[in-house]
Design a protein around this motif. Structure first.
Motif, mmCIF file in Angstrom:
data_model
loop_
_atom_site.group_PDB
_atom_site.id
_atom_site.type_symbol
_atom_site.label_atom_id
_atom_site.label_comp_id
_atom_site.label_asym_id
_atom_site.label_seq_id
_atom_site.Cartn_x
_atom_site.Cartn_y
_atom_site.Cartn_z
ATOM 1 N N SER A 17 12.454 3.919 -30.226
ATOM 2 C CA SER A 17 13.386 2.890 -30.694
ATOM 3 C C SER A 17 14.748 3.081 -30.052
ATOM 4 O O SER A 17 15.090 4.168 -29.563
ATOM 5 C CB SER A 17 13.527 2.941 -32.228
ATOM 6 O OG SER A 17 14.213 4.116 -32.630
ATOM 7 N N PHE A 18 15.520 2.019 -30.076
ATOM 8 C CA PHE A 18 16.864 2.031 -29.509
ATOM 9 C C PHE A 18 17.751 3.030 -30.256
ATOM 10 O O PHE A 18 18.550 3.752 -29.649
ATOM 11 C CB PHE A 18 17.451 0.612 -29.605
ATOM 12 C CG PHE A 18 18.881 0.496 -29.171
ATOM 13 C CD1 PHE A 18 19.220 0.374 -27.832
ATOM 14 C CD2 PHE A 18 19.899 0.507 -30.111
ATOM 15 C CE1 PHE A 18 20.538 0.266 -27.429
ATOM 16 C CE2 PHE A 18 21.227 0.398 -29.718
ATOM 17 C CZ PHE A 18 21.533 0.272 -28.375
ATOM 18 N N GLU A 19 17.596 3.101 -31.587
ATOM 19 C CA GLU A 19 18.453 3.961 -32.401
ATOM 20 C C GLU A 19 18.244 5.443 -32.092
ATOM 21 O O GLU A 19 19.134 6.259 -32.282
ATOM 22 C CB GLU A 19 18.192 3.709 -33.882
ATOM 23 C CG GLU A 19 18.614 2.332 -34.388
ATOM 24 C CD GLU A 19 17.575 1.261 -34.126
ATOM 25 O OE1 GLU A 19 17.792 0.115 -34.563
ATOM 26 O OE2 GLU A 19 16.535 1.579 -33.502
ATOM 27 N N GLN A 20 17.041 5.796 -31.631
ATOM 28 C CA GLN A 20 16.761 7.202 -31.335
ATOM 29 C C GLN A 20 17.634 7.731 -30.200
ATOM 30 O O GLN A 20 17.949 8.920 -30.161
ATOM 31 C CB GLN A 20 15.282 7.373 -30.993
ATOM 32 C CG GLN A 20 14.369 7.228 -32.200
ATOM 33 C CD GLN A 20 12.897 7.321 -31.846
ATOM 34 O OE1 GLN A 20 12.525 7.357 -30.666
ATOM 35 N NE2 GLN A 20 12.042 7.362 -32.852
ATOM 36 N N VAL A 21 18.024 6.857 -29.290
ATOM 37 C CA VAL A 21 18.857 7.289 -28.155
ATOM 38 C C VAL A 21 20.190 7.836 -28.658
ATOM 39 O O VAL A 21 20.639 8.915 -28.247
ATOM 40 C CB VAL A 21 19.084 6.130 -27.169
ATOM 41 C CG1 VAL A 21 20.025 6.567 -26.043
ATOM 42 C CG2 VAL A 21 17.756 5.651 -26.589
ATOM 43 N N ALA A 22 20.831 7.111 -29.551
ATOM 44 C CA ALA A 22 22.130 7.551 -30.079
ATOM 45 C C ALA A 22 21.988 8.862 -30.843
ATOM 46 O O ALA A 22 22.851 9.745 -30.751
ATOM 47 C CB ALA A 22 22.724 6.470 -30.981
ATOM 48 N N MET A 28 8.303 -0.188 -22.364
ATOM 49 C CA MET A 28 9.072 -0.148 -23.599
ATOM 50 C C MET A 28 10.069 -1.298 -23.542
ATOM 51 O O MET A 28 10.288 -1.900 -22.477
ATOM 52 C CB MET A 28 9.816 1.178 -23.761
ATOM 53 C CG MET A 28 10.833 1.470 -22.674
ATOM 54 S SD MET A 28 11.894 2.888 -23.054
ATOM 55 C CE MET A 28 10.724 4.138 -23.495
ATOM 56 N N ALA A 29 10.667 -1.625 -24.679
ATOM 57 C CA ALA A 29 11.664 -2.697 -24.700
ATOM 58 C C ALA A 29 12.827 -2.321 -23.778
ATOM 59 O O ALA A 29 13.283 -1.173 -23.770
ATOM 60 C CB ALA A 29 12.155 -2.930 -26.124
ATOM 61 N N GLU A 30 13.299 -3.299 -23.011
ATOM 62 C CA GLU A 30 14.338 -3.001 -22.024
ATOM 63 C C GLU A 30 15.601 -2.405 -22.637
ATOM 64 O O GLU A 30 16.210 -1.509 -22.025
ATOM 65 C CB GLU A 30 14.690 -4.260 -21.230
ATOM 66 C CG GLU A 30 15.655 -3.986 -20.084
ATOM 67 C CD GLU A 30 15.843 -5.181 -19.178
ATOM 68 O OE1 GLU A 30 16.669 -5.088 -18.236
ATOM 69 O OE2 GLU A 30 15.181 -6.222 -19.391
ATOM 70 N N PRO A 31 16.055 -2.822 -23.830
ATOM 71 C CA PRO A 31 17.254 -2.189 -24.402
ATOM 72 C C PRO A 31 17.118 -0.683 -24.587
ATOM 73 O O PRO A 31 18.106 0.046 -24.447
ATOM 74 C CB PRO A 31 17.421 -2.912 -25.742
ATOM 75 C CG PRO A 31 16.805 -4.245 -25.525
ATOM 76 C CD PRO A 31 15.621 -3.984 -24.636
#
Length: 320
Positions: free
Chosen positions: A104-109, A141-144
């Motif tokens: 998920s995108f949130e995991q990056v942060a 994966m989703a581009e974002p």
């Protein structure tokens, strides 16, 4: 630097010259097979390193085997779990953080925050980012999420291990030779870049290309490791390659020796798994190959000029 692991075998042995410290491994988890954490965490544990394992997504198997139920990790719980790890009493002694496939995108942060805390607690610690975003078929994966990995995690990494597609995607290029790949890797500015699936110079071979950041006085030449390509290899080779390279490096091997041993180890496990008809990497069955692989691989420096040989003339005979 001395190849300590080759000398001592298991780094947890009593005569080992170092204490194997924990590695945090953050990647996908499959119930069956050997990809993501099942490949990376097991490899590092087999090399003697305690692993703090963090799943980013839970799958029944690799998606290449067919559709299956995807269990997504709650972003808030994921972030809180990483925050808990940062408060572990042994957090400062962790030898490396490794991140692979993210869900998920949130995991990056959350990972970026963990890495920042880790670098404050242990400035000498390594962050290894395997930007698992896609392959020759495109992004998976989703581009974002991929953009966030590029913008937030790659700049924090000491070591990155993109495949050829991923390096081109990260740099918005379409390099079709090793010279171009090397130039783009140098622009990313990471201390160590390990490009898997580089352009092999030998026929019917696969290559891993190692680029290291040098100094103004000395720039190390890129090193390529080639070996015969195995048709239709099992999934998980990238995860195993990255974790073997990291494990051997942490154990004291030079980057060149870590590249050689990791490439040879992957070749042995893939070959033996394929010869016996297994659809997944048999990392447990052939784990003895991690320490002392025997498969032959070819090492070469890219850009090295020919060696000069001085030819000495025979002395002239004195005149009679």
């Amino acid at each position: 630097m001395t190849d300590l692991m080759a000398q001592t075998g298991n780094p947890n042995a009593r005569d080992a010259p170092f204490v194997a410290k924990p590695v945090i491994v953050i990647s996908s988890h499959v119930m069956a097979g050997a990809v993501g954490n099942r490949a990376a965490a097991f490899t590092l544990e087999r090399l003697g390193f305690p692993v703090w394992e963090v799943p980013t997504v839970i799958l029944p198997w690799h998606p290449g085997h067919g559709p299956g139920t995807v269990q997504k990790i709650d972003p808030n719980l994921f972030a809180k779990s990483l925050e808990d790890l940062s408060r572990h009493p042994d957090f400062a002694s962790v030898s490396a953080i490794y991140s692979g496939y993210l869900g998920s995108f949130e995991q990056v942060a959350a990972i970026a925050t963990l890495v920042d805390k880790y670098k404050q607690a242990n400035p000498e610690g390594l962050y290894f980012c395997d930007p698992v975003v896609g392959d020759k078929g495109g992004l998976y994966m989703a581009e974002p999420i991929a953009v966030a990995i590029r913008d937030e995690l790659i700049p924090r990494a000491d070591i990155i291990s993109p495949n050829r597609f991923e390096l081109n995607w990260l740099t918005n290029t379409a390099e079709e030779n090793n010279v171009g790949l090397i130039e783009q890797a140098e622009k990313l500015g990471r201390k160590t870049t390990l490009i898997t699936s580089a352009f092999a110079l030998m026929r019917n071979s696969i290559a891993n290309l190692l680029i290291q950041q040098g100094t103004a006085e000395k720039q190390p030449l890129p090193i390529m490791c080639e070996h015969p390509a195995i048709p239709n290899p099992q999934n998980g080779t990238g995860d195993m390659m990255a974790s073997l390279f990291l494990g051997h490096k942490l154990a004291g091997a030079s980057d060149e020796m870590a590249l050689k041993k990791a490439s040879s180890g992957v070749l042995e496990v893939v070959t033996r798994s394929a010869n016996l008809g297994y659809r997944d990497l048999e990392v447990a069955r052939f784990a003895d190959r991690f320490h002392s692989p025997m498969a032959m691989v070819n090492m070469r420096q890219i850009g090295a000029g020919p060696k000069l040989t001085t030819v000495r003339r025979a002395p002239k005979k004195p005149k009679q």
